[in-house]
Design a protein around this motif. Structure first.
Motif, PDB file in Angstrom:
ATOM      1  N   SER A 134       7.542   7.829  10.075  1.00 34.46           N
ATOM      2  CA  SER A 134       6.649   7.030   8.642  1.00 34.46           C
ATOM      3  C   SER A 134       5.511   6.143   9.826  1.00 34.46           C
ATOM      4  O   SER A 134       4.784   6.405   8.758  1.00 34.46           O
ATOM      5  N   ALA A 179       5.509   3.666   5.675  1.00 33.22           N
ATOM      6  CA  ALA A 179       4.097   5.170   5.548  1.00 33.22           C
ATOM      7  C   ALA A 179       2.473   4.406   4.941  1.00 33.22           C
ATOM      8  O   ALA A 179       1.999   3.942   5.370  1.00 33.22           O
ATOM      9  N   ASP A 198       2.553   0.307  -6.097  1.00 34.78           N
ATOM     10  CA  ASP A 198       4.226   0.846  -5.493  1.00 34.78           C
ATOM     11  C   ASP A 198       5.063  -0.286  -7.102  1.00 34.78           C
ATOM     12  O   ASP A 198       4.435  -0.562  -8.055  1.00 34.78           O
ATOM     13  N   ASP A 270       6.271  16.484   2.380  1.00 36.06           N
ATOM     14  CA  ASP A 270       7.788  17.005   2.826  1.00 36.06           C
ATOM     15  C   ASP A 270       8.696  17.044   2.079  1.00 36.06           C
ATOM     16  O   ASP A 270       9.872  17.641   1.765  1.00 36.06           O
ATOM     17  N   MET A 301       2.561  15.961  10.336  1.00 35.55           N
ATOM     18  CA  MET A 301       1.648  14.789  11.105  1.00 35.55           C
ATOM     19  C   MET A 301       1.975  14.441  12.586  1.00 35.55           C
ATOM     20  O   MET A 301       0.856  14.467  13.664  1.00 35.55           O
TER      21      MET A 301
HETATM   22  P1  NAD Z   1       9.710   4.568   2.079  1.00 37.64           P
HETATM   23  O1  NAD Z   1      11.026   4.453   1.507  1.00 37.64           O
HETATM   24  O2  NAD Z   1      10.003   4.065   3.657  1.00 37.64           O
HETATM   25  O3  NAD Z   1       8.699   3.624   1.284  1.00 37.64           O
HETATM   26  C1  NAD Z   1       8.522   4.432   0.725  1.00 37.64           C
HETATM   27  C2  NAD Z   1       8.379   3.415  -1.201  1.00 37.64           C
HETATM   28  O4  NAD Z   1       7.242   4.364  -2.086  1.00 37.64           O
HETATM   29  C3  NAD Z   1       8.301   2.184  -1.538  1.00 37.64           C
HETATM   30  O5  NAD Z   1       8.229   1.330  -1.693  1.00 37.64           O
HETATM   31  C4  NAD Z   1       8.908   2.419  -2.751  1.00 37.64           C
HETATM   32  O6  NAD Z   1       9.342   1.541  -3.329  1.00 37.64           O
HETATM   33  C5  NAD Z   1       7.607   3.854  -3.172  1.00 37.64           C
HETATM   34  N1  NAD Z   1       7.942   4.571  -4.569  1.00 37.64           N
HETATM   35  C6  NAD Z   1       9.119   4.693  -4.651  1.00 37.64           C
HETATM   36  N2  NAD Z   1       9.335   5.428  -6.337  1.00 37.64           N
HETATM   37  C7  NAD Z   1       7.661   5.404  -6.272  1.00 37.64           C
HETATM   38  C8  NAD Z   1       6.916   5.484  -7.804  1.00 37.64           C
HETATM   39  N3  NAD Z   1       7.573   6.236  -8.163  1.00 37.64           N
HETATM   40  N4  NAD Z   1       5.904   4.663  -7.645  1.00 37.64           N
HETATM   41  C9  NAD Z   1       5.172   3.847  -6.491  1.00 37.64           C
HETATM   42  N5  NAD Z   1       5.908   4.043  -5.324  1.00 37.64           N
HETATM   43  C10 NAD Z   1       7.136   4.619  -5.164  1.00 37.64           C
HETATM   44  O7  NAD Z   1       9.352   5.625   2.975  1.00 37.64           O
HETATM   45  P2  NAD Z   1       8.557   6.214   3.693  1.00 37.64           P
HETATM   46  O8  NAD Z   1       8.811   6.661   4.856  1.00 37.64           O
HETATM   47  O9  NAD Z   1       7.559   5.413   3.888  1.00 37.64           O
HETATM   48  O10 NAD Z   1       8.755   7.967   3.885  1.00 37.64           O
HETATM   49  C11 NAD Z   1       7.746   8.452   2.966  1.00 37.64           C
HETATM   50  C12 NAD Z   1       7.281   9.397   2.744  1.00 37.64           C
HETATM   51  O11 NAD Z   1       6.690   9.771   3.807  1.00 37.64           O
HETATM   52  C13 NAD Z   1       8.428  10.026   2.630  1.00 37.64           C
HETATM   53  O12 NAD Z   1       8.413  11.390   1.899  1.00 37.64           O
HETATM   54  C14 NAD Z   1       8.615  10.949   3.949  1.00 37.64           C
HETATM   55  O13 NAD Z   1       9.244  11.985   3.832  1.00 37.64           O
HETATM   56  C15 NAD Z   1       7.137  11.220   4.115  1.00 37.64           C
HETATM   57  N6  NAD Z   1       6.889  11.175   6.241  1.00 37.64           N
HETATM   58  C16 NAD Z   1       6.383  12.616   5.451  1.00 37.64           C
HETATM   59  C17 NAD Z   1       5.413  12.775   7.339  1.00 37.64           C
HETATM   60  C18 NAD Z   1       4.499  14.031   6.927  1.00 37.64           C
HETATM   61  O14 NAD Z   1       4.395  14.265   8.647  1.00 37.64           O
HETATM   62  N7  NAD Z   1       3.627  14.331   6.634  1.00 37.64           N
HETATM   63  C19 NAD Z   1       5.879  11.852   8.659  1.00 37.64           C
HETATM   64  C20 NAD Z   1       7.196  10.927   8.496  1.00 37.64           C
HETATM   65  C21 NAD Z   1       7.057  10.882   6.585  1.00 37.64           C
END
Ligand code: NAD
Length: 360
Positions: A134, A179, A198, A270, A301
């Motif tokens: 992330s 992320a 957030d 994802d 990514m």
């Molecule tokens: P995380 O749990 O650290 O952060 C998620 C955030 O989203 C939290 O702060 C939460 O409060 C917030 N949130 C939840 N619902 C919300 C809403 N309705 N409005 C606004 N904010 C809201 O998660 P992370 O580790 O940062 O991962 C984020 C996403 O990135 C995940 O889906 C993960 O699978 C994805 N990811 C994708 C890739 C890629 O290559 N595309 C790589 C790594 C992670």
């Protein structure tokens, strides 16, 4: 223990399960490590580098599986790898079984034990073996968004930090966990005008402290998202609701109101994506246009920066690899509750409840 590191065979996967530093540590701990030839080739780690660290090189995937007890990988095993698993094997890798019934059934039929990086979880609920990916995706999102804002990449021709006498680009990050925060760090570093959205007011307060009140923080609701998105040059979606599909927070109507040549990057793709118009794309063909807005929605990514990703990942996986190698799965699970949660399949039996529920 005898440990095997095969070359990843999933399409376009250049990461590798151990780096020479990890090999050296495990050999120092008294274990034997076999690495498949060219396993690190894609990221500039040669067989010679692995040999220098104490590994022995084997010529094929089949040889690595036949020689080893624990197999350390990055991606979920492909059919060819599953066919090589025997009851004595311990597979330690990302699995993502809930969404993959054929893989789950294949691993169960092999009679082996499978530990999933993504479900190792300490009591605080964090997912330490997912965090580095992330971090990588978050930092990349800003860098990629900045590139696609250039006219030669289909963007509106705006520089993220502007220059003296011009306005800065407006960057909005929705979902500011691991992320999202890393995306903000990069955007701040590049001089953009950043808004963080957030649902967690606690998180917003932490961000306000972290960035010394130099970013705008907004509570996540439809009003705030609509107003901010339409004024933004770059929108980065990074929400996560653990165990659920991402909510569609940026609607098609909001995209239509953005200036042409603006960019959206949906990191949460994802998990289904938090931008309604997003659909998964690949590194070969990463973007598409909706209403003149550039969409980047690559689901893996970190694969594009495989070298950084490999080192970031192996930094956090080595600890448990050493535990498994020293104590075996059973004793390691007794000693460490976080590790225990990583056991998805034990000697052919599906023991991770969430996966079992999804399969029923
Ligand atoms: P995380 O749990 O650290 O952060 C998620 C955030 O989203 C939290 O702060 C939460 O409060 C917030 N949130 C939840 N619902 C919300 C809403 N309705 N409005 C606004 N904010 C809201 O998660 P992370 O580790 O940062 O991962 C984020 C996403 O990135 C995940 O889906 C993960 O699978 C994805 N990811 C994708 C890739 C890629 O290559 N595309 C790589 C790594 C992670």
């Amino acid at each position: 223990m005898i440990i095997g590191v095969p070359k990843e065979i999933k399409n376009n996967e250049n990461r590798v399960g151990l780096v020479p530093g990890g090999v050296r540590q495990l050999v120092h701990d008294g274990h034997e490590v076999y690495v498949e030839t060219n396993a690190g080739y894609g990221i500039g780690i040669s067989d010679e580098d692995f040999i220098q660290a104490g590994a022995k090189i084997l010529g094929s995937l089949e040889d690595v599986f036949a020689k080893s007890t624990m197999i350390i990988k990055v991606k979920e095993p492909q059919a060819r790898e599953i066919a090589l698993l025997k009851p004595h094997h311990i597979l330690y890798t990302y699995l993502h079984l809930a969404a993959d019934e054929p893989q789950t059934r294949g691993l169960m039929e092999s009679g082996s034990t499978s530990i999933a990086y993504e479900t190792i979880q300490p009591a605080d609920g964090s997912l330490p073996l997912l965090t580095p990916m992330s971090e990588v995706a978050g930092r990349m999102a800003t860098q990629i968004g900045a590139a696609y804002l250039q006219i030669d990449h289909g963007g509106k021709g705006v520089l993220l930090g502007g220059v003296p006498g011009t306005r800065r680009a407006k960057v909005t990050v929705i979902g500011c966990g691991v992320a999202g925060t890393n995306a903000i760090k990069m955007a701040m570093g590049m001089g953009a005008d950043v808004t963080a959205i957030d649902l967690s007011t606690k998180r917003l307060a932490e961000l306000d402290d972290l960035f010394d009140n130099r970013i705008t923080t907004l509570f996540s609701n439809i009003e705030n998202i609509e107003t901010t998105v339409q004024e933004s040059d770059l929108v980065i979606g990074a929400v996560l609701v653990p165990g659920a599909k991402a909510p569609k927070l940026v609607t098609r109507d909001m995209i239509a109101k953005m200036e042409k040549g603006s960019v959206v990057v949906d990191i949460a793709v994802d998990q289904g994506g938090c931008i309604e118009t997003c659909k998964p794309t690949t590194h070969q063909d990463p973007t598409f246009l909706v209403d003149g807005v550039v969409h980047y929605c690559v689901a893996n990514m970190p694969g594009a920066v495989a070298k950084t990703s490999t080192f970031a990942l192996t930094n956090v996986t080595l600890k448990y690899a050493r535990m498994i190698a020293k104590y075996g799965v059973e004793e390691a699970a007794r000693m460490d509750a976080a590790f225990k949660k990583g056991i998805n399949i034990y000697k052919g039996k599906l023991v991770y409840k969430q996966v079992a529920d999804d399969l029923n």
